[in-house]
Scaffold this active site. Structure first.
Site, mmCIF file in Angstrom:
data_model
loop_
_atom_site.group_PDB
_atom_site.id
_atom_site.type_symbol
_atom_site.label_atom_id
_atom_site.label_comp_id
_atom_site.label_asym_id
_atom_site.label_seq_id
_atom_site.Cartn_x
_atom_site.Cartn_y
_atom_site.Cartn_z
ATOM 1 C CB SER A 146 7.938 -7.031 3.197
ATOM 2 O OG SER A 146 8.317 -5.907 3.980
ATOM 3 C CE1 TYR A 159 2.757 -6.526 4.911
ATOM 4 C CE2 TYR A 159 4.926 -5.986 5.773
ATOM 5 C CZ TYR A 159 4.027 -6.014 4.730
ATOM 6 O OH TYR A 159 4.394 -5.543 3.487
HETATM 7 N N1 NAD Z 1 4.246 -0.230 0.337
HETATM 8 C C1 NAD Z 1 5.224 -0.784 1.000
HETATM 9 O O1 NAD Z 1 5.928 -0.098 1.746
HETATM 10 C C2 NAD Z 1 5.545 -2.249 0.849
HETATM 11 C C3 NAD Z 1 6.799 -2.697 1.273
HETATM 12 C C4 NAD Z 1 7.105 -4.050 1.149
HETATM 13 C C5 NAD Z 1 6.198 -4.921 0.598
HETATM 14 N N2 NAD Z 1 4.976 -4.457 0.189
HETATM 15 C C6 NAD Z 1 4.055 -5.428 -0.363
HETATM 16 O O2 NAD Z 1 3.743 -5.077 -1.699
HETATM 17 C C7 NAD Z 1 2.410 -5.463 -2.018
HETATM 18 C C8 NAD Z 1 1.635 -4.262 -2.530
HETATM 19 O O3 NAD Z 1 1.677 -3.251 -1.529
HETATM 20 P P1 NAD Z 1 1.087 -1.784 -1.769
HETATM 21 O O4 NAD Z 1 1.900 -0.880 -0.935
HETATM 22 O O5 NAD Z 1 0.935 -1.524 -3.221
HETATM 23 O O6 NAD Z 1 -0.362 -1.956 -1.061
HETATM 24 P P2 NAD Z 1 -1.742 -1.195 -1.355
HETATM 25 O O7 NAD Z 1 -2.553 -1.372 -0.118
HETATM 26 O O8 NAD Z 1 -1.510 0.173 -1.852
HETATM 27 O O9 NAD Z 1 -2.385 -2.064 -2.546
HETATM 28 C C9 NAD Z 1 -2.733 -3.408 -2.319
HETATM 29 C C10 NAD Z 1 -3.748 -3.839 -3.360
HETATM 30 O O10 NAD Z 1 -4.119 -5.196 -3.037
HETATM 31 C C11 NAD Z 1 -5.532 -5.311 -3.132
HETATM 32 N N3 NAD Z 1 -6.018 -6.405 -2.294
HETATM 33 C C12 NAD Z 1 -6.158 -6.439 -0.944
HETATM 34 N N4 NAD Z 1 -6.705 -7.597 -0.558
HETATM 35 C C13 NAD Z 1 -6.911 -8.322 -1.685
HETATM 36 C C14 NAD Z 1 -7.449 -9.611 -1.948
HETATM 37 N N5 NAD Z 1 -7.924 -10.388 -0.956
HETATM 38 N N6 NAD Z 1 -7.486 -10.060 -3.222
HETATM 39 C C15 NAD Z 1 -7.042 -9.273 -4.233
HETATM 40 N N7 NAD Z 1 -6.551 -8.035 -4.057
HETATM 41 C C16 NAD Z 1 -6.477 -7.569 -2.790
HETATM 42 C C17 NAD Z 1 -6.052 -3.939 -2.667
HETATM 43 O O11 NAD Z 1 -7.390 -3.721 -3.079
HETATM 44 C C18 NAD Z 1 -5.049 -3.007 -3.332
HETATM 45 O O12 NAD Z 1 -5.433 -2.669 -4.647
HETATM 46 C C19 NAD Z 1 1.840 -6.076 -0.739
HETATM 47 O O13 NAD Z 1 1.965 -7.468 -0.766
HETATM 48 C C20 NAD Z 1 2.725 -5.475 0.341
HETATM 49 O O14 NAD Z 1 2.747 -6.269 1.507
HETATM 50 C C21 NAD Z 1 4.639 -3.147 0.291
#
Ligand code: NAD
Length: 268
Positions: A146, A159
């Site tokens: 991120s 985080y």
């Molecule tokens: N959305 C953002 O703004 C953003 C920005 C930078 C990085 N990210 C990173 O991208 C990735 C996805 O983010 P997102 O926004 O799609 O999140 P989200 O919360 O919409 O989806 C995350 C998914 O991970 C699953 N999950 C959670 N814990 C788990 C576990 N222990 N084992 C397996 N699956 C698990 C959840 O059930 C969900 O389906 C994450 O690593 C997040 O940190 C997101």
């Protein structure tokens, strides 16, 4: 050059958000996709929706904290889908807490998922993809870090530290894979805030923490830190992933790839 026909792609946390978009896009580009998640109901539904378009897409339960779950899903990929070419370590969670409010339980759980989960994903990708593994034909790993891993935003200690750790794990994976001739590249994405469930949760939490009077205020503050002056679209993250895991990026390895409209270039 972005062609995934004959490739097998595993996406952790693929039930929703970025993960579901990765699954859809790689399937649309010809890959057989395996989704792993802890949300079984939504994971099954996402996989069924993708398969309904004629693609090969399977759901396998996966808690990224579990070594045996990783062994099971990578074995499924090799035995049922014909191999494993790409692993996207996407599953992650977000916790917003000021340092003075940090709780051990929430922080440990975050580190278990965001750091240990990625380490285990790299472990089992290497075991499957390296010579003699169940797939054994090399491949690519893409980790979700991120912009928080390279910039500082209040209340994101656990985080941000976890995502800085993912950047480090990515470099280590690329280095170790090279030293041991695994034929595997590893890169990571550093997105800014995208309006998935997680992104929207963070906006709400920032209002609760007093970093803005409303979600609109918090959004304005965040957008002011992005030179392009807007939030990104999910397609921006997806396109970067399609490129980095493809043969078009065959010399890109150990890299942290910003998808942030220039936010990190300003120092964040
Ligand atoms: N959305 C953002 O703004 C953003 C920005 C930078 C990085 N990210 C990173 O991208 C990735 C996805 O983010 P997102 O926004 O799609 O999140 P989200 O919360 O919409 O989806 C995350 C998914 O991970 C699953 N999950 C959670 N814990 C788990 C576990 N222990 N084992 C397996 N699956 C698990 C959840 O059930 C969900 O389906 C994450 O690593 C997040 O940190 C997101």
């Amino acid at each position: 050059m972005i062609d995934y026909n004959g490739k097998v792609v595993l996406v952790s946390g693929g039930a929703r958000g970025f993960g579901a978009e990765f699954a859809r896009a790689f399937a649309a580009h010809g890959a057989a996709v395996v989704i792993g998640d802890v949300n079984n109901e939504l994971g099954e539904k996402t996989a069924a929706d993708i398969a309904a378009s004629g693609a090969s897409c399977h759901y396998v339960p996966l808690d990224v904290r579990s070594d045996s779950d990783w062994a099971n899903i990578t074995e499924f990929s090799s035995s049922e889908c014909g191999g494993l070419d790409v692993v996207i370590n996407n599953a992650g969670i977000e916790v917003s807490q000021r340092f003075v409010d940090v709780t051990v339980e929430a922080s440990r759980n975050l580190f278990d998922i965001n750091l240990l989960g990625v380490m285990l994903g790299i472990k089992h990708a290497f075991l499957a993809m390296s010579p003699g593994g169940s797939s054994g034909r090399g491949g690519a790993i893409l980790n979700l870090a991120s912009v928080a891993g390279v910039t500082s935003t209040p209340a994101l200690a656990a985080y941000s530290a976890s995502k800085a750790g993912v950047i480090s794990l990515t470099k280590l994976a690329a280095t170790e894979a090279g030293a041991l001739d695994y034929g595997v590249r590893a890169n990571c994405l550093c997105p800014s805030l995208f309006k998935t469930d997680m992104g929207n949760q963070l906006l709400d939490e920032f209002v609760d923490l007093g970093f803005g009077e409303s979600v609109d205020n918090v959004q304005e503050d965040l957008i002011a830190r992005i030179p392009i002056g807007r939030f990104g679209d999910l397609s921006d993250v997806v396109n970067a992933a399609l490129y980095l895991c493809s043969d078009a990026a065959s010399f890109i390895n150990g890299a942290s790839f910003p998808v942030d409209g220039g936010m990190s270039a300003t120092g964040g």
